[in-house]
Design an enzyme around this catalytic site. Sequence first.
Site, PDB file in Angstrom:
ATOM      1  N   GLU A  94      19.529  52.869  65.876  1.00 49.13           N
ATOM      2  CA  GLU A  94      20.294  51.494  66.227  1.00 49.13           C
ATOM      3  C   GLU A  94      20.812  52.280  67.902  1.00 49.13           C
ATOM      4  OE1 GLU A  94      20.893  48.626  65.845  1.00 49.13           O
ATOM      5  OE2 GLU A  94      20.410  48.458  63.201  1.00 49.13           O
ATOM      6  N   SER A 365      64.435  25.185  19.404  1.00 43.47           N
ATOM      7  CA  SER A 365      65.166  25.547  18.596  1.00 43.47           C
ATOM      8  C   SER A 365      64.963  27.148  18.644  1.00 43.47           C
ATOM      9  CB  SER A 365      65.286  26.428  16.604  1.00 43.47           C
ATOM     10  OG  SER A 365      64.747  24.586  15.715  1.00 43.47           O
TER      11      SER A 365
END
Length: 691
Positions: A94, A365
Site C-alpha cells: 500500500e 396460588s
Amino acid sequence: MDAMTNKRLRLTLKTVRAFIFLGAFAALAAAAVFMTVILIAKYQGAPSVQVPQSTILYASDGSKLGETNYGEKRYWVPLKDMNPTIVKATVAIEDQNFYDHHGFDYKRMAGAALADLKAFAKVQGASTITQQYARNLYLEHDKTWKRKWNEAFYTIRLEQNYSKDEILEGYLNTIYYGHGAYGIEAASRLYFGKHAKNLTDAEAALLAGIPKGPSGYSPYVNETKAKERQKTIVRMMEKQQMISQKKADELIKEPLSYQPLNKQVSKRKAPYFYDNAMRELEKKLGMTREQIETSGLNVYTTVDKRMQRIAEETITETVNAGSDIQVGFSAIDPRTGNVLALVGGRDYQKSPFDRTTQAKRQPASTIKPLLYYKAIQSGFTPVTLMKSEETEFQIDAKGETYSPSNYNGYYANKPITLLQALALSDNIYAVKTHLFLGTNKLVKTAKEFGITAHLQALPSLALGTEPVRPIEMVNAYAMLANGGKKIEPTFISRVTDAAGHVLYENPNQHKQVLDEKAAFVTASMMTGMFDIDLNGYTSVTGRTIANRLTRTYAGKSGTTSADSWMIGFNPKLAAGVWTGYDKNSTIDSVEEKSYAKTIWADFMEDALKGEPETAFKPPKGVTGVYIDPETGYSSGPGCAAKHYTYFVKGTEPANVCYGAEPAKQTKDRLPSKEKPASEKKWWDKWLGRHH
C-alpha cells in the site's frame, strides 16, 4: 531589421519577466495557502479517530454470547496484538515509503499522474496509508474536489498529531476487508476463525491484499485471484528485503484453509436473555441502543450457558411441537440475583416478545408464600389452625360478599394447619389469613419482595388475581431462599470499554430487608408441596413431580383457567415457569396443564446434576420439632404422625400428641393478636370469635 529584432527581444524579455513574476506570485500564493493550511491544521489539533466498534456480550464463563455491529463487524486491536507480517505486508503493497513521508508521497503522485496521462485514464493510485485512513475516518468515498481537499486537510492533521505506528494501527483497524468485516481483527475471525495475533505469515499476506478490492480479492469470491495477489505481495516484501527469498517461496506454497462463510451468519444465542441484557445496559450506562452497539464495549453477562441450554432443551422436549401454548422461564442465583437462564417464548424469530420480563400474568396460588411469610411475621405458626370449608365472606357493611372455592370443590370441612394449607393450596385458608392481616398488608409485603406491579388490596389478591411479571415472582422466591436479602434480577456483572476501562460493575451488595426467621420458616413450609405425608382431604400439589426429584426443594404451583405456574428453589438456585396462551385462552388439555411443573422439575434436576446437596440451614432464633401435621400438636411417644417442622423460637406447639385421639378441633385457632377495630365486626361473625 535591427529595429525589429530589438523590438522582438524586448517583447520576449517582457514576456519572460511576466512569466517569472506570475510564477513567483503563484509560488508565493501556493506557499501562503500551504502555510495557512498547516497553521489551521495545527490550530485545530488532533482529529478524533473514534470509529464504530462491535460491542461483544460474554456469558458467565467468558465465552462469546453475541455481538452488535450495526452492519460493521469491527474489533480494535493494538499493533502488538497483530502478526507483524500483516504490518509489513500492508506497508509493502500500500505505501512503501510510509515511514519516510509526511502524509503525501510526491514522487509516487508524480509517477501516477504520468501513468494516467499516458493511458488517458485513471490507472494507478497514489494515496498513502495516511490518506486512506483519513478517507476511512471522515469522508464519503465520492470523487469530488471538495472531498480531495478535505482528505488532504485531514491527512495533514493526522500526521501532525499522531505517530506513524498510531496511524498504521488506526488504518489496520478501519480498512474494509469484505463481507462486513472492518479491520484486521474482524477479517482474521471471518476468513480464518482466529485472532489477528494468531495468523500465520501466509494468512497475513493474503489478508493484506484484500482491501484494494474486497469484491475481487476475497477468497470467498475468487480464491485464485486472492492467491495471485498474495503472491504479488510476498514478492514485494522480498524485493524490499523484509523477508528472504526462501521465506517468500514458503509463504507462496503454504496451503490455506478458510472458515466456511455460512458459519459467520448464525442465530443469536439466548436471544431473550440478550435483549434483556441490552435493556439493562441502556439503564445502567445511560446510553442509547445505537451508542451501545457501536462503542466497542465488552459486556460480561450473568447467563450460565449450560443452564440456558438445559432450559431451552427441556422446554422443547416437554411441550408438544404442534401446540400454540407459550412458555416463560427464568432461573436466578438466590445469592446474587444473577439471572442464569431465561427463555421468553418458544420461538424468538416468530415472537421476540418476552413473556418472562415483559408480560404480566395472574400468579394464582404462587402468591401465597408471600402472604404466609407476612402471617408468620405477624404471629402465625406452621400449626395455626383454620377451618377449610365452603365460605362466603362478607366484605363490607353494604353486604358485598366474596365466595372463593378450593380446587375441584374439595374442602377438609375441619380446621387444618398452615403447613398443610400451603401444601394442599387451600384457598379458604389463604383468604381468611389475608383478611385477618388486612388486605393492604399483602400489597406492602409484595413490594418488599420486589414486585413492582400496582396491586389492588382486594380479598382475591390472596389467590393471585392481580397480574405480575413472572421474573419478579421468581426473584421473590429467591429472596426466601437467601433468607430475606434484597436482590434484583441482574443480567450484567461488568462492562468495560474497548481499552479495558471498567464502566460498570455490579456492586453485589445485598441488604437484609425481610425477617430472616419468618423467611426461613416460610421456605421450610414450602418443601411440603412435595411431601405425601402432608396429604389430607386432597393430595399435595407437587405429587405428580415428586418422583422426579432427588433433592430437597421448596416450591409452589399456581393455576388459573389461562395460566399455569411452577416456582421453586434450593439455597443455590431458584427457577420459575409460566405457561399459557398469549391471548389468554383457557388451558383445557391435561397435558398442557402439566407442562410448567414438568419443565421446572426436569430443569432443576439437570441444572444441579453433579452439585453437592445443599441443605436449608435455619438461622438463629429458629428451632425444629416433630409435629402431627393434621392436629398441629408436637409428636410425643406413641404419636403415629411425625413431621419435622421449623418454628420461630418460642412459638412451638404446647400440646403433645401421645397416640390417643386428640380432642376434635372445630374452630379456627388464630394468634392471640389484637385485630384492628375496623375489622372486628364482620370478622367475628364468620370466624366465630367472641370478645
